[in-house]
Design a protein around this motif. Structure first.
Motif: not given
Length: 313
Positions: A218-247
């Motif tokens: 369960l915890v592995q799946a939600v963490r992986s899915d949260a990263r996928a959600h962040l990657r999807g937003q990055t692509r839609r906003r035209g970014g090349d990468g993400v600098i994480l602040a907190a999790g």
């Protein structure tokens, strides 16, 4: 606040505050001396502190909290061997509606902050802090609040849309110096629900030290899915990468929505990631200078000049 505000643009109180700042000719910020100096060193200066907030009611969906449906189909058998899925928001589970609502709340708060930034003549916001907390007056409401310092570039070129980032003044200066620019503050999220099947119940009641496999999944799946959600937003906003602040990760148990009046339970996990998507930028270099050598012989000089004139034509 006036009751005539429709939710578009700046709230009346924010508009009045921005007008007061513009008229006064002064600005305020939470920047340290070092951050202020770092911003000036890369051609930016603060124009004022800005903020945005949005309070959203989290309504119910379906029977009880339908957002947290485990979707498990083997509940009619006490010792079913059917695979127990993790119902993930990123895979279309009922919790996807809740993630969508919270993403709209984040977007509303950011839009209001960037509207204040634009009203002050800023090009972006640094040191933006996003907080999500229950609204004190209503337990089923959440407040998204973001606050930061608006900055303006010294040159004549203006960005089409203000950027937002969690980086402080010194971190922003290092990013720009390295050839990157921030795009937007992002909030990645995933909600997963897994039914506590007989294997989970046996492992949690065991006298031996053993892994609870279902909860690890369960915890592995939600963490992986949260990263996928962040990657999807990055692509839609035209970014090349993400600098994480907190999790963050929050896990709790609930009675299974698919069974009434018994001891069947589910576990819900909520993973969140906060970061800034960034993009590369390049500065066009000056064309290399060439040294023109003219021959000293008059005849050769005339031929060279004729060839040069032909090449120009």
């Amino acid at each position: 606040m006036s009751g005539d505000w429709t939710g578009a643009g700046l709230p009346p109180a924010a508009a009045a505050r921005v007008a007061e700042v513009r008229d006064s000719g002064t600005w305020s910020s939470a920047l340290s001396t070092g951050e202020f100096a770092a911003l000036r060193a890369v051609g930016f200066e603060p124009v004022g502190q800005v903020m945005g907030s949005a309070v959203y009611h989290v309504g119910r969906s379906g029977r009880y909290w339908g957002y947290h449906d485990c979707l498990y189909g083997g509940l009619q058998y006490a010792f079913s061997s059917a695979p127990v899925p993790v119902a993930l928001s990123g895979r279309g589970a009922p919790s996807a509606g809740l993630v969508e609502v919270l993403d709209q709340a984040r977007r509303s708060a950011l839009d209001r902050m960037t509207a204040e930034c634009s009203a002050l003549g800023g090009d972006g916001v640094v040191a933006a802090q996003l907080t999500v907390a229950p609204f004190v007056a209503q337990s089923d409401c959440l407040e998204f609040k973001v606050i930061g310092t608006a900055v303006r570039a010294a040159g004549p070129v203006r960005a089409p849309q203000p950027f937002t980032c969690h980086l402080d003044g010194q971190g922003f200066a290092k990013l720009v110096t390295a050839g990157w620019v921030p795009v937007e503050l992002l909030y990645g999220m995933s909600i997963g629900v897994r039914h506590d099947d007989y294997r989970v119940r046996a492992q949690t009641r065991s006298w031996n030290n053993t892994e609870v496999g279902g909860w690890s999944e369960l915890v592995q799946a939600v963490r992986s899915d949260a990263r996928a959600h962040l990657r999807g937003q990055t692509r839609r906003r035209g970014g090349d990468g993400v600098i994480l602040a907190a999790g963050g990760l929050r896990v709790w148990g609930e009675s299974c929505l698919r069974r009434n009046n018994d001891d069947q339970r589910d576990h819900v996990a909520e993973a969140t990631l906060l970061g800034t998507t960034v993009a590369r930028f390049t500065v066009r270099g000056q064309p290399p200078r060439t040294l023109t050598v003219m021959p000293l012989d008059p005849e050769r000089r005339r031929r060279t000049m004729r060839r040069t004139a032909t090449d120009i034509r």
